[in-house]
Design a protein around this motif. Sequence first.
Motif, PDB file in Angstrom:
ATOM      1  N   TRP A  58       0.843  -1.201   0.000  1.00  0.00           N
ATOM      2  CA  TRP A  58       0.000   0.000   0.000  1.00  0.00           C
ATOM      3  C   TRP A  58       0.878   1.251   0.000  1.00  0.00           C
ATOM      4  O   TRP A  58       0.634   2.194  -0.751  1.00  0.00           O
ATOM      5  CB  TRP A  58      -0.893  -0.044   1.221  1.00  0.00           C
ATOM      6  CG  TRP A  58      -1.943   1.028   1.339  1.00  0.00           C
ATOM      7  CD1 TRP A  58      -2.229   2.025   0.442  1.00  0.00           C
ATOM      8  CD2 TRP A  58      -2.851   1.214   2.423  1.00  0.00           C
ATOM      9  NE1 TRP A  58      -3.256   2.812   0.915  1.00  0.00           N
ATOM     10  CE2 TRP A  58      -3.655   2.324   2.141  1.00  0.00           C
ATOM     11  CE3 TRP A  58      -3.053   0.543   3.617  1.00  0.00           C
ATOM     12  CZ2 TRP A  58      -4.647   2.787   3.004  1.00  0.00           C
ATOM     13  CZ3 TRP A  58      -4.039   0.995   4.470  1.00  0.00           C
ATOM     14  CH2 TRP A  58      -4.828   2.104   4.158  1.00  0.00           C
ATOM     15  N   LEU A  59       1.913   1.248   0.853  1.00  0.00           N
ATOM     16  CA  LEU A  59       2.837   2.381   0.917  1.00  0.00           C
ATOM     17  C   LEU A  59       3.525   2.582  -0.428  1.00  0.00           C
ATOM     18  O   LEU A  59       3.597   3.709  -0.944  1.00  0.00           O
ATOM     19  CB  LEU A  59       3.870   2.144   2.019  1.00  0.00           C
ATOM     20  CG  LEU A  59       4.956   3.201   2.170  1.00  0.00           C
ATOM     21  CD1 LEU A  59       4.355   4.546   2.570  1.00  0.00           C
ATOM     22  CD2 LEU A  59       5.984   2.747   3.189  1.00  0.00           C
ATOM     23  N   HIS A  60       4.014   1.506  -1.018  1.00  0.00           N
ATOM     24  CA  HIS A  60       4.700   1.584  -2.311  1.00  0.00           C
ATOM     25  C   HIS A  60       3.750   2.109  -3.394  1.00  0.00           C
ATOM     26  O   HIS A  60       4.120   2.978  -4.200  1.00  0.00           O
ATOM     27  CB  HIS A  60       5.256   0.212  -2.691  1.00  0.00           C
ATOM     28  CG  HIS A  60       6.001   0.201  -3.977  1.00  0.00           C
ATOM     29  ND1 HIS A  60       7.254   0.750  -4.121  1.00  0.00           N
ATOM     30  CD2 HIS A  60       5.650  -0.276  -5.204  1.00  0.00           C
ATOM     31  CE1 HIS A  60       7.645   0.613  -5.369  1.00  0.00           C
ATOM     32  NE2 HIS A  60       6.691  -0.019  -6.052  1.00  0.00           N
ATOM     33  N   SER A  61       2.526   1.599  -3.393  1.00  0.00           N
ATOM     34  CA  SER A  61       1.531   2.033  -4.370  1.00  0.00           C
ATOM     35  C   SER A  61       1.217   3.526  -4.218  1.00  0.00           C
ATOM     36  O   SER A  61       1.148   4.263  -5.195  1.00  0.00           O
ATOM     37  CB  SER A  61       0.259   1.204  -4.208  1.00  0.00           C
ATOM     38  OG  SER A  61      -0.772   1.709  -5.022  1.00  0.00           O
ATOM     39  N   TRP A  62       1.034   3.956  -2.972  1.00  0.00           N
ATOM     40  CA  TRP A  62       0.751   5.380  -2.722  1.00  0.00           C
ATOM     41  C   TRP A  62       1.897   6.237  -3.248  1.00  0.00           C
ATOM     42  O   TRP A  62       1.665   7.235  -3.934  1.00  0.00           O
ATOM     43  CB  TRP A  62       0.552   5.644  -1.231  1.00  0.00           C
ATOM     44  CG  TRP A  62       0.492   7.113  -0.935  1.00  0.00           C
ATOM     45  CD1 TRP A  62       1.544   7.948  -0.667  1.00  0.00           C
ATOM     46  CD2 TRP A  62      -0.667   7.941  -0.958  1.00  0.00           C
ATOM     47  NE1 TRP A  62       1.104   9.233  -0.501  1.00  0.00           N
ATOM     48  CE2 TRP A  62      -0.248   9.261  -0.672  1.00  0.00           C
ATOM     49  CE3 TRP A  62      -2.014   7.699  -1.182  1.00  0.00           C
ATOM     50  CZ2 TRP A  62      -1.143  10.332  -0.602  1.00  0.00           C
ATOM     51  CZ3 TRP A  62      -2.902   8.771  -1.101  1.00  0.00           C
ATOM     52  CH2 TRP A  62      -2.462  10.066  -0.831  1.00  0.00           C
ATOM     53  N   ASN A  63       3.113   5.882  -2.909  1.00  0.00           N
ATOM     54  CA  ASN A  63       4.269   6.687  -3.296  1.00  0.00           C
ATOM     55  C   ASN A  63       4.478   6.709  -4.811  1.00  0.00           C
ATOM     56  O   ASN A  63       4.938   7.715  -5.353  1.00  0.00           O
ATOM     57  CB  ASN A  63       5.524   6.213  -2.570  1.00  0.00           C
ATOM     58  CG  ASN A  63       5.510   6.622  -1.107  1.00  0.00           C
ATOM     59  OD1 ASN A  63       4.813   7.558  -0.715  1.00  0.00           O
ATOM     60  ND2 ASN A  63       6.260   5.908  -0.302  1.00  0.00           N
ATOM     61  N   GLU A  64       4.128   5.622  -5.502  1.00  0.00           N
ATOM     62  CA  GLU A  64       4.207   5.613  -6.964  1.00  0.00           C
ATOM     63  C   GLU A  64       3.160   6.536  -7.589  1.00  0.00           C
ATOM     64  O   GLU A  64       3.429   7.245  -8.541  1.00  0.00           O
ATOM     65  CB  GLU A  64       4.015   4.199  -7.503  1.00  0.00           C
ATOM     66  CG  GLU A  64       5.261   3.380  -7.551  1.00  0.00           C
ATOM     67  CD  GLU A  64       5.052   2.079  -8.308  1.00  0.00           C
ATOM     68  OE1 GLU A  64       3.893   1.704  -8.596  1.00  0.00           O
ATOM     69  OE2 GLU A  64       6.067   1.432  -8.618  1.00  0.00           O
ATOM     70  N   LYS A  65       1.945   6.493  -7.035  1.00  0.00           N
ATOM     71  CA  LYS A  65       0.837   7.281  -7.592  1.00  0.00           C
ATOM     72  C   LYS A  65       0.883   8.738  -7.168  1.00  0.00           C
ATOM     73  O   LYS A  65       0.262   9.587  -7.818  1.00  0.00           O
ATOM     74  CB  LYS A  65      -0.505   6.685  -7.153  1.00  0.00           C
ATOM     75  CG  LYS A  65      -0.775   5.318  -7.733  1.00  0.00           C
ATOM     76  CD  LYS A  65      -2.060   4.745  -7.179  1.00  0.00           C
ATOM     77  CE  LYS A  65      -2.273   3.324  -7.653  1.00  0.00           C
ATOM     78  NZ  LYS A  65      -3.437   2.701  -6.998  1.00  0.00           N
ATOM     79  N   ASN A  66       1.579   9.032  -6.086  1.00  0.00           N
ATOM     80  CA  ASN A  66       1.603  10.392  -5.537  1.00  0.00           C
ATOM     81  C   ASN A  66       3.026  10.854  -5.262  1.00  0.00           C
ATOM     82  O   ASN A  66       3.394  11.111  -4.110  1.00  0.00           O
ATOM     83  CB  ASN A  66       0.783  10.435  -4.234  1.00  0.00           C
ATOM     84  CG  ASN A  66      -0.632   9.990  -4.445  1.00  0.00           C
ATOM     85  OD1 ASN A  66      -1.446  10.720  -4.976  1.00  0.00           O
ATOM     86  ND2 ASN A  66      -0.929   8.760  -4.036  1.00  0.00           N
ATOM     87  N   PRO A  67       3.845  10.979  -6.310  1.00  0.00           N
ATOM     88  CA  PRO A  67       5.248  11.363  -6.083  1.00  0.00           C
ATOM     89  C   PRO A  67       5.401  12.768  -5.496  1.00  0.00           C
ATOM     90  O   PRO A  67       6.421  13.066  -4.874  1.00  0.00           O
ATOM     91  CB  PRO A  67       5.874  11.278  -7.476  1.00  0.00           C
ATOM     92  CG  PRO A  67       4.733  11.405  -8.421  1.00  0.00           C
ATOM     93  CD  PRO A  67       3.546  10.814  -7.724  1.00  0.00           C
ATOM     94  N   GLU A  68       4.373  13.602  -5.653  1.00  0.00           N
ATOM     95  CA  GLU A  68       4.446  14.960  -5.109  1.00  0.00           C
ATOM     96  C   GLU A  68       4.176  15.001  -3.607  1.00  0.00           C
ATOM     97  O   GLU A  68       4.461  15.996  -2.946  1.00  0.00           O
ATOM     98  CB  GLU A  68       3.454  15.893  -5.842  1.00  0.00           C
ATOM     99  CG  GLU A  68       1.997  15.664  -5.508  1.00  0.00           C
ATOM    100  CD  GLU A  68       1.379  14.401  -6.109  1.00  0.00           C
ATOM    101  OE1 GLU A  68       0.259  14.072  -5.705  1.00  0.00           O
ATOM    102  OE2 GLU A  68       2.003  13.746  -6.971  1.00  0.00           O
TER     103      GLU A  68
END
Length: 107
Positions: free
Chosen positions: A47-57
């Motif tokens: 989930w953390l990895h997915s969030w960081n990929e989708k929300n790099p800002e």
Amino acid sequence: MSVLTRRRMPTRQDIALVQNTQADILDLWSRGLAERDKGIQDRAAAWLHSWNEKNPESPILINGRQLQSRVKQMATPSADRMLKGAPKGLRGRLAGEFAAGRREGGE
């Protein structure tokens, strides 16, 4: 509502979303650690990895200290957590009440 307040609303909503998501991931991950469940831990990491990929800002960072603190808090009995958060003037009385409740077969 002022124009300035309306302009800041989306930013405040973004901040709240990131903070809530971080708290949810942290809760899940720490639960996995407390229960020694690798599947839950893997779900939280994904989930953390997915969030960081989708929300790099607005990346979410979770460190070991945060996880250790949450796991330690989860292991602490609820009465002890409540006592720790109580005002100093009430702690003595509450501690006595909790001790009496334990002797009577409560928590």
